[in-house]
Scaffold this motif. Structure first.
Motif, PDB file in Angstrom:
ATOM      1  N   LEU A 144       0.829  -1.207   0.000  1.00 45.28           N
ATOM      2  CA  LEU A 144       0.000   0.000   0.000  1.00 45.28           C
ATOM      3  C   LEU A 144       0.863   1.257   0.000  1.00 45.28           C
ATOM      4  CD1 LEU A 144      -2.764  -1.089   2.551  1.00 45.28           C
ATOM      5  CD2 LEU A 144      -3.011  -0.810   0.086  1.00 45.28           C
ATOM      6  N   SER A 145       1.899   1.259   0.834  1.00 42.32           N
ATOM      7  CA  SER A 145       2.723   2.470   0.953  1.00 42.32           C
ATOM      8  C   SER A 145       3.509   2.748  -0.323  1.00 42.32           C
ATOM      9  CB  SER A 145       3.678   2.340   2.141  1.00 42.32           C
ATOM     10  OG  SER A 145       4.628   1.317   1.906  1.00 42.32           O
ATOM     11  N   THR A 146       4.037   1.698  -0.942  1.00 37.95           N
ATOM     12  CA  THR A 146       4.823   1.894  -2.162  1.00 37.95           C
ATOM     13  C   THR A 146       3.952   2.372  -3.311  1.00 37.95           C
ATOM     14  OG1 THR A 146       6.222   0.061  -1.413  1.00 37.95           O
ATOM     15  CG2 THR A 146       6.532   0.805  -3.658  1.00 37.95           C
ATOM     16  N   LEU A 147       2.667   2.025  -3.255  1.00 36.24           N
ATOM     17  CA  LEU A 147       1.729   2.491  -4.276  1.00 36.24           C
ATOM     18  C   LEU A 147       1.249   3.909  -3.983  1.00 36.24           C
ATOM     19  CD1 LEU A 147      -0.049   1.848  -6.767  1.00 36.24           C
ATOM     20  CD2 LEU A 147      -1.779   1.000  -5.166  1.00 36.24           C
ATOM     21  N   ILE A 148       0.911   4.176  -2.709  1.00 35.34           N
ATOM     22  CA  ILE A 148       0.243   5.432  -2.356  1.00 35.34           C
ATOM     23  C   ILE A 148       1.232   6.571  -2.099  1.00 35.34           C
ATOM     24  CG2 ILE A 148      -1.248   6.535  -0.639  1.00 35.34           C
ATOM     25  CD1 ILE A 148      -2.594   3.785  -0.270  1.00 35.34           C
ATOM     26  N   THR A 149       2.337   6.289  -1.400  1.00 34.54           N
ATOM     27  CA  THR A 149       3.254   7.371  -1.029  1.00 34.54           C
ATOM     28  C   THR A 149       3.804   8.122  -2.235  1.00 34.54           C
ATOM     29  OG1 THR A 149       3.881   6.040   0.904  1.00 34.54           O
ATOM     30  CG2 THR A 149       5.234   7.960   0.425  1.00 34.54           C
ATOM     31  N   PRO A 150       4.230   7.458  -3.324  1.00 27.73           N
ATOM     32  CA  PRO A 150       4.661   8.219  -4.502  1.00 27.73           C
ATOM     33  C   PRO A 150       3.537   9.056  -5.114  1.00 27.73           C
ATOM     34  CG  PRO A 150       5.522   5.986  -4.600  1.00 27.73           C
ATOM     35  CD  PRO A 150       4.537   6.017  -3.475  1.00 27.73           C
ATOM     36  N   ILE A 151       2.281   8.571  -4.989  1.00 30.45           N
ATOM     37  CA  ILE A 151       1.152   9.371  -5.487  1.00 30.45           C
ATOM     38  C   ILE A 151       1.004  10.634  -4.649  1.00 30.45           C
ATOM     39  CG2 ILE A 151      -1.360   9.411  -5.792  1.00 30.45           C
ATOM     40  CD1 ILE A 151      -1.238   6.426  -6.398  1.00 30.45           C
ATOM     41  N   LEU A 152       1.126  10.490  -3.329  1.00 29.40           N
ATOM     42  CA  LEU A 152       1.060  11.656  -2.444  1.00 29.40           C
ATOM     43  C   LEU A 152       2.209  12.607  -2.741  1.00 29.40           C
ATOM     44  CD1 LEU A 152       0.230   9.866   0.943  1.00 29.40           C
ATOM     45  CD2 LEU A 152      -1.355  11.021  -0.597  1.00 29.40           C
ATOM     46  N   ARG A 153       3.391  12.052  -2.964  1.00 28.10           N
ATOM     47  CA  ARG A 153       4.556  12.878  -3.296  1.00 28.10           C
ATOM     48  C   ARG A 153       4.341  13.634  -4.600  1.00 28.10           C
ATOM     49  NH1 ARG A 153       7.843  12.169  -7.789  1.00 28.10           N
ATOM     50  NH2 ARG A 153       7.808   9.928  -7.423  1.00 28.10           N
ATOM     51  N   GLY A 154       3.645  13.029  -5.536  1.00 27.61           N
ATOM     52  CA  GLY A 154       3.441  13.647  -6.838  1.00 27.61           C
ATOM     53  C   GLY A 154       2.382  14.737  -6.859  1.00 27.61           C
ATOM     54  N   GLN A 155       1.615  14.882  -5.737  1.00 26.60           N
ATOM     55  CA  GLN A 155       0.622  15.951  -5.683  1.00 26.60           C
ATOM     56  C   GLN A 155       1.318  17.309  -5.621  1.00 26.60           C
ATOM     57  OE1 GLN A 155      -2.726  15.101  -5.967  1.00 26.60           O
ATOM     58  NE2 GLN A 155      -1.750  13.107  -6.288  1.00 26.60           N
ATOM     59  N   LYS A 156       0.604  18.336  -6.039  1.00 27.14           N
ATOM     60  CA  LYS A 156       1.138  19.693  -5.974  1.00 27.14           C
ATOM     61  C   LYS A 156       0.597  20.388  -4.738  1.00 27.14           C
ATOM     62  CE  LYS A 156       3.414  19.175  -9.716  1.00 27.14           C
ATOM     63  NZ  LYS A 156       4.873  19.044  -9.679  1.00 27.14           N
ATOM     64  N   CYS A 157       1.486  20.932  -3.938  1.00 26.16           N
ATOM     65  CA  CYS A 157       1.055  21.643  -2.743  1.00 26.16           C
ATOM     66  C   CYS A 157       2.022  22.783  -2.470  1.00 26.16           C
ATOM     67  CB  CYS A 157       0.983  20.704  -1.536  1.00 26.16           C
ATOM     68  SG  CYS A 157       2.566  19.953  -1.084  1.00 26.16           S
ATOM     69  N   GLY A 158       1.603  23.706  -1.651  1.00 28.22           N
ATOM     70  CA  GLY A 158       2.444  24.855  -1.324  1.00 28.22           C
ATOM     71  C   GLY A 158       1.597  26.081  -1.087  1.00 28.22           C
ATOM     72  N   ILE A 159       2.083  26.971  -0.241  1.00 26.43           N
ATOM     73  CA  ILE A 159       1.374  28.205   0.080  1.00 26.43           C
ATOM     74  C   ILE A 159       1.742  29.298  -0.915  1.00 26.43           C
ATOM     75  CG2 ILE A 159       0.962  29.933   1.863  1.00 26.43           C
ATOM     76  CD1 ILE A 159       1.825  27.783   3.911  1.00 26.43           C
ATOM     77  N   TYR A 160       3.035  29.429  -1.164  1.00 26.51           N
ATOM     78  CA  TYR A 160       3.519  30.480  -2.052  1.00 26.51           C
ATOM     79  C   TYR A 160       3.969  29.945  -3.401  1.00 26.51           C
ATOM     80  CZ  TYR A 160       3.623  32.937   2.384  1.00 26.51           C
ATOM     81  OH  TYR A 160       3.295  33.460   3.585  1.00 26.51           O
ATOM     82  N   SER A 161       4.159  28.633  -3.505  1.00 31.47           N
ATOM     83  CA  SER A 161       4.631  28.062  -4.764  1.00 31.47           C
ATOM     84  C   SER A 161       4.149  26.627  -4.892  1.00 31.47           C
ATOM     85  CB  SER A 161       6.170  28.098  -4.829  1.00 31.47           C
ATOM     86  OG  SER A 161       6.731  27.293  -3.817  1.00 31.47           O
ATOM     87  N   GLU A 162       4.005  26.176  -6.123  1.00 31.11           N
ATOM     88  CA  GLU A 162       3.648  24.788  -6.398  1.00 31.11           C
ATOM     89  C   GLU A 162       4.913  23.938  -6.352  1.00 31.11           C
ATOM     90  OE1 GLU A 162       0.743  23.261  -7.149  1.00 31.11           O
ATOM     91  OE2 GLU A 162      -0.452  25.045  -6.756  1.00 31.11           O
ATOM     92  N   GLN A 163       4.844  22.819  -5.619  1.00 36.29           N
ATOM     93  CA  GLN A 163       5.997  21.934  -5.531  1.00 36.29           C
ATOM     94  C   GLN A 163       5.501  20.527  -5.246  1.00 36.29           C
ATOM     95  OE1 GLN A 163       8.239  22.314  -1.803  1.00 36.29           O
ATOM     96  NE2 GLN A 163       6.778  23.876  -1.177  1.00 36.29           N
ATOM     97  N   GLN A 164       6.394  19.541  -5.408  1.00 38.20           N
ATOM     98  CA  GLN A 164       6.025  18.170  -5.089  1.00 38.20           C
ATOM     99  C   GLN A 164       5.763  18.058  -3.590  1.00 38.20           C
ATOM    100  OE1 GLN A 164       8.831  15.350  -6.781  1.00 38.20           O
ATOM    101  NE2 GLN A 164       7.524  15.247  -8.571  1.00 38.20           N
TER     102      GLN A 164
END
Length: 681
Positions: A144-164
């Protein structure tokens, strides 16, 4: 968390491949060194249950700190996505990883041993089944973690800038760790909790130390012959403890070759993940990220463990083959070596597709003709003709300043930067002769299998280009934009000029680099595709990630027959009061294995990655042969039976035994006095 850790080091903290790999394996080694501390705490003071609870809290706190360390916008309001206060990020990351190593290492020897404590001595079959289910549970979580964690890492987040979104990738495991701890505590009343039996590890060390010291002191005595060197501790320690220490030492001696297996196995999270970044992850109906390739391991574990327990092992038993635990482990080591041979073969194929980047003593250049006419070019010894708005086929390599002739009357000497790739864009200097302008190109494959895209503006006015949330900024006439990393798939580029907008689409693979030439005839959306010409600077990855499956299958098959068997073997051969100690010894082999990776990788300094894979495979085959010889001479013991022999001794026998020991000690003392007397004479 480990699924994305090496990529966090490489792409967020900006470390190179070798340093990221070094820190990764240092962290893993630390995770498997601290089990000794956990074993001491569990067996000496707190017991296994409380040790798991308290150190799980430390574990969760470390995971939270690591998540905070990846939050870029909290500490620096940058606009380009790169941390300004890098020292703070690194410091928080290291503190978080240190606490995680302490927490996970502390509970590792306790969890398996605590599970084993739930069974009685006559439930050997059920206990064996438990260890298989226990290992399946670990790998179900890993799946589950190997499948989901890279997906979470690939999301865009940030307050002042978009980043992994590394904070999310690290934060979700932190929350789940807290949930797991709560669930574990809720079941407290159901557990069989073995009370701590004193500082057994210290007692064992003192017993061994006394035996060595006593043996050395009486080396010239007439009583120097004893069945085992540990018998020299009989003058101070009871025979039960000595027998238990003998059992532990017997197993620990067998552990000496085992770290080499883990040296290969744990490179799935470092070298193999980096290897996957240079491959094509498009499987048609889904796209696999490089760090998700590790998902093959837990999937195969979930499939292979039941098959081995229910089909393979019973079938071997029916064939009257004595497939002992140590023989299983030998087979597992050999399969791991084969996995690295497969990895080397894949790496050789990858190397064939990689471009030849310049060394520090040469430069490389590609030429683009932005004139609206055919142009004859002579660059050093090479002569060729470029049509309007086209590029030369390949890069020209030179180790000296480049003599460049453009057409009949324009000659230049170009001082290209050594060790770099450059694009020489040829424009017209007003009404005068053709003029070259040098722009720097990438000198390595784009990160994480993304595609590096830039635009060359040949239009008569400035343009603005965006793709998704990425903005190339204003691109001036006869100038190039900065590179932007664009993921695999159909990319839609929005090109704007004075209210006019053009949408240009291009299908991108993995790891390519393009310069997109905007020609002077750029007008509106209807003419968009015809007015843009792509120039490939770096070809996309062509070796498919599916070719990694054989090496993952081999390493996982090796893990099943090595690791699952080793856990059960360690528990079954350990005395009743030293289960956690021997589990810690088993885990210590993992730590030493990761240290071996650091030593071999640094000492070998091999220029080719495939050669390093072959080196590790060769070392494991050698160690496998040594282990097979050691296993051949190993005699299996029943700790419970041995301990019961001492428990059933009658008081008179113990009194007689003590009298014999006192007499021996007295005789040894008399002998020593005689030796000293002779020495004085």
């Amino acid at each position: 968390m480990r699924a994305v850790l090496v990529l966090y080091f490489k792409y967020f903290l900006g470390w190179d491949d070798n340093f990221a790999t070094t820190i990764y394996h240092t962290f893993v080694a630390l995770c498997y060194l601290t089990p000794i501390l956990g074993a001491i705490i569990a067996d000496s003071w707190l017991g296994k249950f409380k040790t798991i609870v308290y150190l799980s809290i430390v574990y969760a706190v470390g995971q939270i700190i690591l998540s905070v360390s990846a939050v870029n916008d909290i500490t620096d309001k940058d606009i380009d996505g790169t941390p300004d206060n890098m020292a703070l990020h690194i410091a928080l990351s290291m503190v978080g990883l240190l606490l995680i190593a302490l927490g996970t290492g502390g509970i590792k020897p306790c969890v398996a041993a605590f599970g084993g404590d739930q069974f009685q001595e006559h439930q050997e079959k059920q206990r064996s089944t438990f260890f298989s289910i226990f290992y399946l549970s670990i790998n179900a979580g890993s799946l589950l973690s190997t499948l989901i964690t890279p997906i979470l890492r690939g999301q865009k987040c940030g307050i002042y800038s978009e980043q992994q979104c590394y904070p999310l990738a690290f934060g979700v495991p932190a929350v789940l760790m807290v949930v797991a701890l709560v669930v574990f505590i809720i079941g407290s009343r159901m557990y069989n909790k073995t009370a701590p039996q004193g500082n057994i590890l210290v007692k064992v060390c003192k017993c061994i130390g006394f035996a060595l010291k006593n043996r050395f002191r009486h080396r010239s005595s007439q009583y120097s012959k004893r069945a085992h060197w540990m018998d020299w501790a009989e003058e101070k320690y009871d025979k039960l403890l000595i027998a238990q220490v003998k059992m532990v030492l017997k197993v620990l001696f067998l552990y000496i070759p085992l770290p080499m297996f883990w040296a290969l196995f744990d490179q799935q999270g470092s070298r193999w993940t980096i290897q996957a970044t240079t491959m094509n992850g498009d499987f048609g109906f889904f796209v696999l990220q490089p760090d998700q390739m590790q998902i093959v391991n837990p999937i195969l574990i979930l499939v292979l463990v039941p098959i081995m327990d229910s089909v393979v092992y019973p079938l071997i038993s029916k064939c009257n083959l004595n497939f002992t635990p140590l023989r299983r482990m030998t087979v597992g080591m050999f399969l791991a070596a084969l996995a690295f041979v497969a990895a080397a073969l894949v790496q050789i194929e990858i190397d064939k597709t990689l471009p030849t980047f310049p060394s520090g003593t040469v430069s490389q250049a590609k030429f683009i003709n932005m004139l609206n006419k055919q142009l004859d070019i002579k660059a050093g010894p090479k002569e060729f003709t470029l049509q309007p708005f086209t590029a030369s086929d390949d890069y020209l390599t030179s180790d000296t300043p480049l003599n460049l002739t453009l057409g009949p009357d324009a000659a230049y000497k170009l001082n290209l930067p050594m060790g770099n790739r450059s694009t020489v864009v040829i424009t017209r200097d007003g009404p005068q002769k053709p003029c070259p302008t040098i722009f720097s190109d990438l000198k390595s494959k784009p990160d994480q299998g993304a595609n590096a895209i830039r635009f060359l503006n040949g239009f008569a006015s400035d343009l603005n280009v965006t793709v998704g949330e990425k903005d190339f900024g204003a691109i001036y006439t006869n100038n190039v934009s900065r590179y932007e990393l664009v993921p695999q798939g159909d990319a839609k580029f929005h090109i704007k000029n004075n209210g006019q907008k053009c949408i240009y689409s291009q299908k991108l693979g993995f790891g390519s680099s393009f310069t997109l030439i905007i020609q002077p005839n750029f007008t509106t959306e209807t003419n968009c595709g015809k007015s843009i010409r792509p120039v490939m600077d770096i070809e996309p990855n062509t070796v498919h990630m599916a070719w990694l499956i054989p090496q993952y299958f081999l390493i996982t098959a090796g893990e099943v027959v090595f690791s699952v068997t080793g856990l059960e073997f360690s528990y079954s051969q350990a005395p009743s009061n030293m289960k956690s100690v021997l589990q810690a010894g088993w885990l210590l082999t993992v730590a030493v294995g990761n240290i071996i990776v650091l030593i071999v990788a640094e000492a070998a300094k091999l220029p080719d990655q495939w050669a390093e894979y072959i080196l590790f495979a060769s070392l494991l085959v050698l160690v496998c042969i040594i282990f097979a010889i050691m296993a051949y001479f190993y005699t299996y013991t029943d700790p419970a039976k041995i301990e019961s022999q001492f428990d059933q001794m009658e008081p008179e026998e113990k009194k007689k035994e003590k009298s014999v020991e006192m007499e021996r000690r007295s005789s040894d003392s008399s002998s020593d006095e005689e030796v000293n007397k002779q020495s004085r004479i």
